[in-house]
Motif scaffolding. Structure first.
Motif, PDB file in Angstrom:
ATOM      1  N   PRO A  10      -5.477  12.976  -8.626  1.00  0.00           N
ATOM      2  CA  PRO A  10      -6.094  11.705  -8.379  1.00  0.00           C
ATOM      3  C   PRO A  10      -6.038  10.651  -9.693  1.00  0.00           C
ATOM      4  CG  PRO A  10      -8.317  13.621  -7.639  1.00  0.00           C
ATOM      5  CD  PRO A  10      -6.727  14.164  -8.114  1.00  0.00           C
ATOM      6  N   MET A  42      -4.515  11.587  -1.575  1.00  0.00           N
ATOM      7  CA  MET A  42      -3.579  11.010  -1.998  1.00  0.00           C
ATOM      8  C   MET A  42      -2.572  10.840  -1.191  1.00  0.00           C
ATOM      9  SD  MET A  42      -5.208  12.451  -4.875  1.00  0.00           S
ATOM     10  CE  MET A  42      -5.053  14.194  -4.182  1.00  0.00           C
ATOM     11  N   GLY A  89     -10.904  12.282  -4.263  1.00  0.00           N
ATOM     12  CA  GLY A  89      -9.432  11.313  -4.667  1.00  0.00           C
ATOM     13  C   GLY A  89      -8.443  11.813  -3.125  1.00  0.00           C
ATOM     14  N   ASN A 141      -3.109   6.337  -5.028  1.00  0.00           N
ATOM     15  CA  ASN A 141      -4.144   7.500  -4.553  1.00  0.00           C
ATOM     16  C   ASN A 141      -5.689   6.344  -5.007  1.00  0.00           C
ATOM     17  OD1 ASN A 141      -3.097   7.186  -7.746  1.00  0.00           O
ATOM     18  ND2 ASN A 141      -4.691   7.643  -8.201  1.00  0.00           N
ATOM     19  N   ARG A 198       3.697   6.823  -3.593  1.00  0.00           N
ATOM     20  CA  ARG A 198       1.998   7.016  -3.630  1.00  0.00           C
ATOM     21  C   ARG A 198       1.571   6.429  -3.805  1.00  0.00           C
ATOM     22  NH1 ARG A 198      -1.028   9.542  -8.224  1.00  0.00           N
ATOM     23  NH2 ARG A 198      -1.868  11.444  -7.635  1.00  0.00           N
TER      24      ARG A 198
END
Length: 808
Positions: A117, A552, A550, A562, A560
């Motif tokens: 992350p 993702m 974190g 995060n 993507r």
């Protein structure tokens, strides 16, 4: 007999045919062999990997119409067996952007970058060589990864998200470099790591306290040195290389040599680098509104036992910025079983005396209008760093761990400061010696979708501080206040951590972690002269529980997202609690034993999108709540707000905790591969920081202006070239921290702050053979005169570099 002869001929023919099936895979630009390239085919179903010489036997692929060749960092190629037979050498093109890149700094173990992350920037060995910079601080700045401040040419202080010096953790080969005297001002220690010996640098932006502990508020710079791979065949393979570089801006002469020995059970890598840097010439093209800014109009010389001011023959030459440096790396690896490797890592760095250029450039005028320098001498003595570390690497695959690394280490650091005011005969000497015993034990366990990493860490710092004043005329010695407590100081750090990563699905990855840290600090003051700031032994016992969480999310189509929440922690060290030092002219910092740890709570969001594996855009926004921030504030000594320190009446200040501050900002990057030859890269970072008060918020120091780098790269057979620009925005006066002792160094700026600037630069490399290459670069083409924010020395003007590299 006739049949036996025919059989022998057949065997020889077969051997010849088989030898003809060996090909070599090389890099298109450097012509160097590529180790670890994977070849696979479906029909026939087979696979193979190139060796250290880039060679692989392809006979097993006989008849295949599609052999896929992959290597991390290069574009994938698909060829037929017939095509491979026709060309004994195959070249791969370096990829512009690696989607499946691996990092090892986030958790101390290798993992896919997409599963992490934190925002991590990577500078790889091939880019380190291509950028061809004089020092590691130069490398960091010219890569566009971080902002770098300079007080003299023999240094460079990285800034990450508004944090600098002791609030940014430096790590080399898994061992923390930050020690008990890392200061909160500007720090030069990253220069003691030889960039020519590095395999890669990974820069983590944002708190890294869960894995690395105290000091990792702004981020972590993990410097990873090279190591040799074991040989696959019997005997010892000998290799290595050397280069020589010269530069015009400061008359640089650098030579470096590396020797590798690789056996099946042991390897050795030795690198030695020696550099000689002359006085640096600043740019001659000046902003007309600040024409004399940064000029060095005078030099101080000693004649007939007296200090004399002489005109500088060329005010653009920053006299007293030259220095020399030597770096040595030795890494020995021994394999004692299928799952066990021992590594001995020795590093040594030293310099000659390094002039403190910013102080030597300070002056006023006498009543007749003549220059009155503040200092005749101000220099750091040889900055010495020595590290010895042993690492036990285990790959046992038992119920407790899959992989383990256990690293005891020893570091010895010596720093000294030497200063003499203009027309004074008293040369002050302050010498600091720090020894650090360290122990890291890190473990990784992978089971199914889960990756668990945990470890223990212990570091013991011992600080000895000495000082005396020398009469340069008689040689007599007298009392001088030590920089740190003269009775000695110790600082011990003990911590345990655990992190966990789970791949919930192909689209969702969760990563979390916890760390408990305990920091004990003791300092003994026994000052029976001077101001008697403190007497007796003072102790602090601090602890912290840090966490990170974190997520993702990768929904497909190369998107993507995060999200990260994390905390940071930094315990006061010996430099914070017990330092006596003139931070800026007319301002002295005195000890404060009542300091509390600094803490941060960080939130960030990142988004990236890749299109057609050629175009990638990514951005990260962050907000950091900064509690108990250590900043310099007004103080008193024995009820006095000013004292005579080192011959100058100085305002008394001390580090104090501010209740709350905040830092926010964003960083973004664009990578566009137009084709196999041309690639555009551009990155930009913006940071904003303020200290909260009951009335009006005011600027937090160390906040860099907006900065970035944009470059267009061209790759062809044997050639790699890049045209790029580095740029900084304005740092306006309203954004400076103007408190006494502030590290923003307003005295080195213009009346309006630090002006915006940009430079145009070009560099190229050409490989004559796989063993010989030539590099050339032209930096600051327009010869612009500029300084980076908070710096007391101007940047080099137009600089032409030439490097010749050879390998064997």
């Amino acid at each position: 007999m006739k049949h036996l002869f025919a059989l022998m001929v057949g065997i020889v023919s077969l051997c010849t045919a088989l030898n003809a099936q060996t090909i070599t895979i090389i890099d298109k630009v450097t012509l160097r062999p590529i180790e670890g390239a994977a070849l696979t085919s479906e029909q026939p179903r087979s696979s193979a990997v190139t060796d250290a010489d880039g060679q692989v036997d392809i006979v097993r692929f006989n008849g295949s119409a599609a052999i896929v060749i992959t290597h991390l960092g290069h574009r994938t190629r698909t060829v037929s067996y017939t095509e491979l037979q026709a060309q004994p050498t195959l070249a791969l093109t370096e990829s512009a952007h690696e989607l499946d890149e691996f990092v090892s700094s986030a958790s101390r173990f290798e993992e896919r970058k997409r599963d992490v992350p934190e925002h991590i920037d990577i500078i790889k060995r091939r880019d380190i060589a291509f950028l061809d910079q004089q020092t590691t601080p130069d490398l960091l700045q010219n890569s566009g990864t971080v902002f770098v401040q300079r007080s003299q040419m023999g240094g460079g202080s990285p800034v990450i998200r508004g944090f600098e010096a002791s609030r940014v953790l430096l790590v080399v080969d898994g061992v923390r470099m930050n020690n008990a005297i890392y200061r909160a001002g500007h720090l030069q220690d990253v220069m003691t790591v030889d960039q020519n010996a590095l395999e890669r640098i990974e820069v983590i932006s944002g708190p890294g306290s869960v894995v690395y502990g105290s000091d990792a508020l702004g981020g972590v710079i993990h410097l990873m040195t090279r190591r040799s791979a074991f040989n696959d065949t019997a005997g010892v393979a000998v290799g290595g290389g050397a280069f020589f570089r010269t530069s015009t801006a400061n008359g640089e002469k650098t030579g470096s040599a590396t020797v590798e020995l690789r056996g099946r059970q042991w390897t050795s890598l030795t690198t030695v680098t020696a550099s000689d840097f002359g006085d640096v010439r600043q740019g001659s093209v000046r902003n007309p509104f600040y024409g004399d800014w940064g000029l060095k109009p005078f030099v101080v010389e000693r004649e007939n036992g007296a200090d004399v001011v002489k005109p500088n023959d060329d005010p653009n030459v920053q006299v007293a910025s030259a220095y020399k440096q030597i770096d040595i790396l030795e890494k020995l690896r021994v394999r004692t079983g299928e799952h066990m490797v021992h590594q001995l890592n020795f590093q040594l760095s030293t310099t000659n005396d390094v002039p403190r250029y910013d102080r030597l450039g300070e002056y006023t005028f006498d009543t007749a209008g003549n220059y009155m320098p503040s200092w005749s001498q101000w220099y750091y003595g040889p900055q010495k760093r020595m590290m010895v570390a042993y690492t036990l690497e285990l790959d046992a695959g038992n119920r407790f761990f899959t992989t383990a690394r256990i690293t005891p280490s020893y570091q010895a650091i010596e720093q000294s400061r030497h200063s003499r005011r203009f027309k004074s005969s008293g040369l002050g000497h302050n010498i600091e010696n720090v020894t650090v015993l360290g122990f890291n034990a890190d473990f990784e366990r992978r089971t199914g979708k889960h990756e668990v990493r945990y470890g223990l860490e212990y570091y013991a710092n011992d600080v000895a501080s000495e000082a005396y004043r020398e009469d340069i005329n008689t040689g007599a010695s007298s009392y001088r206040t030590t920089r740190y407590p003269n009775g000695g100081s110790t600082m011990n750090l003990l911590a345990a951590y655990v992190t966990h990563t789970m791949e919930v699905s192909e689209k969702v990855v969760i990563s979390e972690g916890l760390r408990f840290s305990k920091v004990d600090l003791e300092a003994t003051f026994s000052d029976d002269q001077d101001f008697q700031f403190l007497n007796g032994t003072y102790a602090q016992r601090n602890s912290a529980l840090n966490w990170r969480l974190g997520v993702m999310y990768m929904p497909g189509s190369d998107w993507r997202f995060n999200v990260l929440a994390s905390t940071g922690f930094r315990a006061p060290n010996v430099d914070d609690m017990g330092k006596v030092f003139e931070s800026t002219p007319g301002t002295v910092i005195v000890p404060n034993t009542a300091l509390k740890p600094e803490t941060t709570t960080n939130f960030e969001l990142g988004i990236s999108k890749t299109i057609d594996k050629r175009f990638t855009i990514e951005g990260t926004g962050f907000y950091t709540l900064y509690t108990n921030a250590l900043t310099v504030g007004a103080s008193t000594v024995n009820g006095q707000d000013s004292i005579d320190y080192d011959g100058t009446m100085s305002q008394v200040t001390a580090l104090t905790n501010k209740k709350e501050a905040y830092i926010c900002g964003a960083q973004g990057q664009v990578v566009m591969a137009f084709d196999e030859q041309f690639t555009l890269r551009s990155g930009l970072t913006y940071t904003y920081g303020r200290i909260r008060t009951d009335t009006t918020d005011y600027p937090l120091d160390h906040i860099a202006p907006v900065y970035g780098r944009t470059g267009l790269e061209w790759r062809a057979n044997r050639v790699r070239a890049e045209f790029y620009t580095l740029y900084n925005g304005w740092k306006r006066l309203r954004d400076y921290n103007l408190a006494p002792g502030s590290e923003d160094n307003i005295q080195y700026a213009t009346e309006h702050g630090t002006p915006a600037w940009y430079t145009l630069n070009v560099r190229a490399s050409y490989a004559f053979t796989r063993n010989v290459s030539l590099q050339m670069g032209l930096e600051n083409i327009q010869d612009t005169n500029y300084r980076t924010f908070a710096s007391g020395v101007s940047a080099p003007g137009r600089n032409f570099q030439v490097s010749l590299r050879a390998s064997f």
